[in-house]
Write a protein that holds these residues in place. Structure first.
Motif: not given
Ligand code: BF8
Length: 636
Positions: A384-392, A287-291, A279-283, A254-262
């Motif tokens: 986040g979705i764009e960064a996912y494409k660069r994930r190693d 496959t599991e979308g955005i988490n 759908d943009e994440a799946v594309k 999944a595209v993992n997006i962390a929310v941090n703060g308050h």
């Protein structure tokens, strides 16, 4: 720390080698590098309020006994302490102001993405701030509630106390606070007063300084209370939810997006937009979308209201990025480690700041405004979705550890659960069980994490000790994070660790509320700012029994207190009358006067006092004794 063990959270140990491999020093490494820490600072006796200093007074009488201006150790310690309280109050109340101003913007049609999700809660708020609702539209009520709330930041008449304090504690407590001259009339004015009176050559009387500190602590309480209540009106009052905690909630696919703060103002939209852009994440191949995953108190906010899983608490906030699978971390304000700016250079993660008051070198800044909330959220999620494409994939290390969490226990949710036992008088079963001793008392765990102790350990130890003795346990903030990760917010934990009579009560409430078993061992009441939820429950109990808060068998514990917000919370807890435990030695021991006031003399004024105990087992015993003493005084 316990035999050098840095954390009870196994994910920490698992990811340390990864930190080494990428050449990153974690908070624990940076702590080691600081040792030994300055003894003057630890005692609170270093004064750097003016440029004649820094002055360091030796409290043992070996060396100068005054600073250059003549301030003695008591003046110096008291000034340092109350500046911390003022900073805590400023932080919490700024959060509250932001929510109140957003409510106003919504009511005026300037924040079209928001709706008022919980109208009942808005009506309750209206009642508190003396706004009549008869014949008015929701928008009109929202506008009047927001304006009445903002008066707590602007009132000039010192004879009128802040309404969010006045209407939320028992009348007898309010009288006591007013008599002692510590009831704030205006949150901002009280914070400014501390900055003014601690300026060089102003207030030198330690007791007078401490009284100003109590007032600022109550300003902190006021800001927190209104933040929580208005957030509930905007985003919904939490109800029980089941989710998970710890790094195993990060999903490889999944595209993992962390929310941090308050502040929930933006994170709520991130959650909405995550569904919209799936759908943009799946594309992009996820496959599991955005988490969405939570960190620190933003994590608690979205856990409570939406069942979003929580990744970790304060001290281990660097770990999610170290998994190599977090594509974006979006932060707002408070308790965000600046080190994240450096850490993101080692991974593909986008670190995104959103508030003008919180920028971090290395992060990208997308300024959040209520008027364009959804648009900002979309921009962030797409990053986040764009960064996912660069994930190693070669750098991905997700520890497969997570625990179930049953959270969402707002005061309202607890009352709703109790209605299963007595629909007409839901507090009665709780009061009856406290009076008959099935529940000996209540402990609220609050506060942070610190490198000075083994992370999460004291929370877990104290909670298990007290549960065995039939004490009902509540938690917020990073304390809640500790319990969530350790699996103590589950019905299984109640089965394993609660004393017999506590287990029976939690089971009866759980069953009557339609659950398959007992309520969790520790009830998750929310983020740090939500500590006032526990006060609203305590006030309801006090009013029902007809006593003041300092008579209740209710105590608070902050085993890993660290931030200035925690200093402010601890101080208002004591000012409201609760025995309050600190598991980390506060930086005041340099002054015998300040130490004596905080741990002893305050009892005569407020009924509350601090208990300082670094050993968790001994702390549990002291908390239990305080509960027993209150029971004795009540004759139960
Ligand atoms: O406000 S508990 S470390 S994250 S200050 Fe910070 Fe302390 Fe955590 Fe939440 Ni509260």
């Amino acid at each position: 720390t316990e035999k050098g063990k840095i954390s009870c959270d196994e994910c920490v140990n698992e990811l340390m080698p990864v930190a080494r491999k990428v050449g990153f020093d974690t908070a624990w490494d940076r702590y080691e590098a600081q040792l030994p820490q300055c003894g003057f600072g630890l005692l609170g006796v270093c004064c750097k309020l003016c440029w004649k200093g820094p002055c360091r007074v030796n409290p043992l009488g070996d060396g100068p006994d005054r600073g250059v201006c003549g301030a003695d150790v008591h003046t110096i310690v008291a000034r340092n302490l109350i500046r911390g309280i003022a900073a805590g109050a400023a932080a919490h109340s700024d959060h509250g102001r932001h929510i109140a101003k957003t409510l106003l913007e919504i009511s005026e049609g300037h924040a079209p993405d928001y709706t008022i999700k919980d109208e009942n809660k808005l009506y309750k708020a209206a009642e508190k701030v003396n706004v009549s609702v008869q014949g008015k539209s929701v928008n009109q009520i929202a506008k009047e509630v927001a304006k009445a709330t903002l008066e707590d930041f602007s009132r000039q008449d010192e004879g009128i106390p802040c309404v969010w304090l006045d209407k939320t504690v028992p009348a007898s407590r309010m009288e006591k606070l007013s008599r002692a001259g510590v009831a704030p009339h205006n949150i901002d004015a009280v914070v400014a007063d501390i900055m003014a009176r601690t300026h060089v050559g102003t207030d030198a009387d330690p007791v007078n300084l401490l009284l100003a500190g109590l007032k600022a602590a109550l300003a902190d309480y006021t800001g927190m209370y209104l933040a929580t209540e208005l957030s509930d009106a905007l985003f919904g009052t939490p109800q029980p939810v089941v989710t998970a905690a710890n790094l195993g909630v990060i999903k490889e696919n999944a595209v993992n997006i962390a929310v941090n703060g308050h502040n929930p103002l933006l994170s709520e939209f991130i959650c909405d937009v995550a569904l919209e852009l799936k759908d943009e994440a799946v594309k992009a191949g996820a496959t599991e979308g955005i988490n969405i995953i939570g960190v620190c108190c933003t994590g608690n906010e979205v856990l409570m209201r939406r069942g979003i899983p929580t990744a970790t608490n304060y001290l281990s906030q660097e770990l999610p990025m170290l998994t190599g699978a977090v594509d974006a971390m979006v932060v707002d304000v408070q308790c965000i480690m600046p080190s994240l700016g450096k850490l993101q250079e080692c991974f593909h993660t986008e670190l995104i700041t959103t508030m003008n008051s919180c920028k971090i070198p290395g992060a990208k800044h997308i300024e959040f405004h209520a008027a364009t909330a959804a648009e900002s959220a979309r921009k962030i999620v797409r990053m986040g979705i764009e960064a996912y494409k660069r994930r190693d994939p070669g750098k991905v290390n997700i520890p497969q550890r997570s625990s179930t969490v049953a959270g969402g226990f707002s005061a309202e949710a607890i009352i709703t659960a109790l209605e299963g036992l007595d629909a007409q008088d839901p507090l009665k079963p709780l009061v009856d069980n406290i009076v008959n001793g099935n529940i000996q008392g209540v402990t609220l765990f609050a506060g942070c994490n610190t490198t000075k102790v083994t992370q999460d350990m004291a929370y877990i130890t104290i909670a298990k000790e007290l549960a065995k003795k039939n004490v009902l346990l509540l938690a917020t903030g990073c304390g809640a994070g500790a319990f969530a990760k350790a699996g103590l917010m589950t019905m299984e934990a109640t089965e394993s660790f609660a004393g017999e009579s506590l287990k029976a009560v939690l089971t009866a409430i759980g069953k009557a509320a339609g659950l398959s078993g007992p309520l969790p061992l520790v009830l998750h009441m929310g983020s740090c700012v939500d500590n006032t939820r526990a006060v609203s429950l305590a006030t309801a109990l006090a009013n029902k029994i007809g006593v003041d808060l300092d008579k209740l068998p209710v105590v608070a514990s902050a085993p890993e207190c660290m931030s200035e917000k925690a200093v402010a919370i601890g101080t208002w807890a004591v000012t409201l009358g609760f025995p309050t435990h600190l598991g980390v030695v506060p930086q005041v021991l340099g002054s015998s006067v300040v130490t004596d006031v905080l741990t002893n003399k305050l009892k005569d004024i407020t009924g509350g006092y601090f208990i300082v105990e670094t050993d968790p087992t001994a702390a549990a015993a002291k908390l239990y004794n305080a509960i027993k003493q209150r029971r004795q005084e009540l004759g139960i």
